[in-house]
Design a protein around this motif. Structure first.
Motif, PDB file in Angstrom:
ATOM      1  N   LYS A  90       0.854  -1.409  -0.083  1.00 23.02           N
ATOM      2  CA  LYS A  90      -0.136   0.125  -0.002  1.00 23.02           C
ATOM      3  C   LYS A  90       0.847   1.181  -0.023  1.00 23.02           C
ATOM      4  N   HIS A  91       2.073   1.240   0.791  1.00 17.58           N
ATOM      5  CA  HIS A  91       2.829   2.348   0.663  1.00 17.58           C
ATOM      6  C   HIS A  91       3.436   2.640  -0.606  1.00 17.58           C
ATOM      7  N   LEU A  92       3.935   1.442  -1.060  1.00 16.85           N
ATOM      8  CA  LEU A  92       4.531   1.598  -2.412  1.00 16.85           C
ATOM      9  C   LEU A  92       3.521   2.169  -3.484  1.00 16.85           C
ATOM     10  N   LEU A  93       2.405   1.875  -3.339  1.00 16.43           N
ATOM     11  CA  LEU A  93       1.304   2.321  -4.415  1.00 16.43           C
ATOM     12  C   LEU A  93       1.110   3.872  -4.394  1.00 16.43           C
ATOM     13  N   LYS A  94       1.192   4.336  -2.887  1.00 21.04           N
ATOM     14  CA  LYS A  94       0.710   5.624  -2.836  1.00 21.04           C
ATOM     15  C   LYS A  94       2.144   6.394  -2.845  1.00 21.04           C
ATOM     16  N   LEU A 105       3.275  -1.524 -10.904  1.00 22.42           N
ATOM     17  CA  LEU A 105       3.109  -2.322 -10.096  1.00 22.42           C
ATOM     18  C   LEU A 105       1.663  -2.845  -9.985  1.00 22.42           C
ATOM     19  N   ILE A 106       0.571  -1.801 -10.418  1.00 17.67           N
ATOM     20  CA  ILE A 106      -0.694  -2.444 -10.525  1.00 17.67           C
ATOM     21  C   ILE A 106      -0.834  -3.668 -11.377  1.00 17.67           C
ATOM     22  N   ASP A 107      -0.133  -3.618 -12.714  1.00 16.37           N
ATOM     23  CA  ASP A 107       0.023  -4.823 -13.370  1.00 16.37           C
ATOM     24  C   ASP A 107       0.437  -5.954 -12.875  1.00 16.37           C
ATOM     25  N   LYS A 108       1.817  -6.000 -12.010  1.00 14.25           N
ATOM     26  CA  LYS A 108       2.219  -6.905 -11.397  1.00 14.25           C
ATOM     27  C   LYS A 108       1.160  -7.556 -10.271  1.00 14.25           C
ATOM     28  N   PHE A 118      -6.011  -4.863  -2.816  1.00 14.74           N
ATOM     29  CA  PHE A 118      -5.506  -3.641  -2.844  1.00 14.74           C
ATOM     30  C   PHE A 118      -6.651  -2.659  -3.648  1.00 14.74           C
ATOM     31  N   GLU A 119      -7.743  -3.086  -3.981  1.00  9.46           N
ATOM     32  CA  GLU A 119      -8.760  -2.636  -4.945  1.00  9.46           C
ATOM     33  C   GLU A 119      -8.923  -1.016  -4.724  1.00  9.46           C
ATOM     34  N   ASN A 120      -9.264  -0.517  -3.174  1.00 11.21           N
ATOM     35  CA  ASN A 120      -9.368   1.045  -2.990  1.00 11.21           C
ATOM     36  C   ASN A 120      -8.138   1.528  -3.442  1.00 11.21           C
ATOM     37  N   GLU A 121      -6.817   0.977  -2.951  1.00 12.33           N
ATOM     38  CA  GLU A 121      -5.797   1.919  -3.523  1.00 12.33           C
ATOM     39  C   GLU A 121      -5.235   1.993  -4.927  1.00 12.33           C
TER      40      GLU A 121
END
Length: 130
Positions: A90-94, A105-108, A118-121
Motif C-alpha cells: 500500500k505504501h509503494l502504491l501511494k 506495480l498495479i499490473d504485477k 488492494f482495490e481501493n488503493e
C-alpha cells in the motif's frame, strides 16, 4: 381471358364474370369451404445410452488422513507477516513518484492475483493518474 389461356391453373383463382351478382341479379353465389388439417409426428426412441465408466481407481488417501492434515501457515506469526507485507505494498502504491512505476506495480499485482486485496488503493492511484 388472355390470362386464362396463358396459365390455366390460375383460372380457378380468378372470379368468373358469368357468376357475378350484378349480371344475374342473384344474391350470393354458393361458397364451398374445405378444411385442411395438418399433423406431424416425431419418432421417439426408447433406447437409453448407458454412460461409459472411467474405471478410476479409488484414492489412496483416506478421508480421515486428509482431514488430519494441517497447514503451518495458519500460525499467528505468518498472519502478522502478511499484514506487514500488505502495508508495504500500500505504501509503494501511494508513494511511488512516477505514474509508469505505479501502473507497472498495479499490473504485477493483477498478474499475481492480489488485485482484490488492494482495490481501493488501485482505484485512488488510477484516478490521480487520469
Amino acid at each position: 381471358m388472355a390470362l386464362q389461356m396463358i396459365a390455366p391453373f390460375l383460372s380457378s383463382f380468378l372470379p368468373n364474370p358469368r357468376h357475378g351478382l350484378v349480371a344475374h341479379g342473384l344474391t350470393r353465389p354458393k361458397c364451398v369451404s374445405k378444411q385442411i388439417s395438418c399433423s406431424t409426428t416425431t419418432p421417439t426412441y426408447s433406447t437409453t445410452v448407458q454412460r461409459r465408466s472411467g474405471n478410476y481407481k479409488p484414492s489412496i488417501w483416506d478421508y480421515d488422513f486428509v482431514q488430519s492434515l494441517g497447514s503451518g501457515y495458519k500460525v499467528e506469526a505468518h498472519g502478522t507477516r502478511v499484514e506487514k507485507l500488505k502495508e508495504v505494498v500500500k505504501h509503494l502504491l501511494k508513494e511511488t513518484d512516477s505514474s509508469l512505476a505505479q501502473i507497472e506495480l498495479i499490473d504485477k499485482l493483477h498478474r499475481l492475483g492480489l488485485r482484490w486485496l488492494f482495490e481501493n488503493e488501485i482505484k485512488q492511484v488510477l484516478y490521480t493518474i487520469s
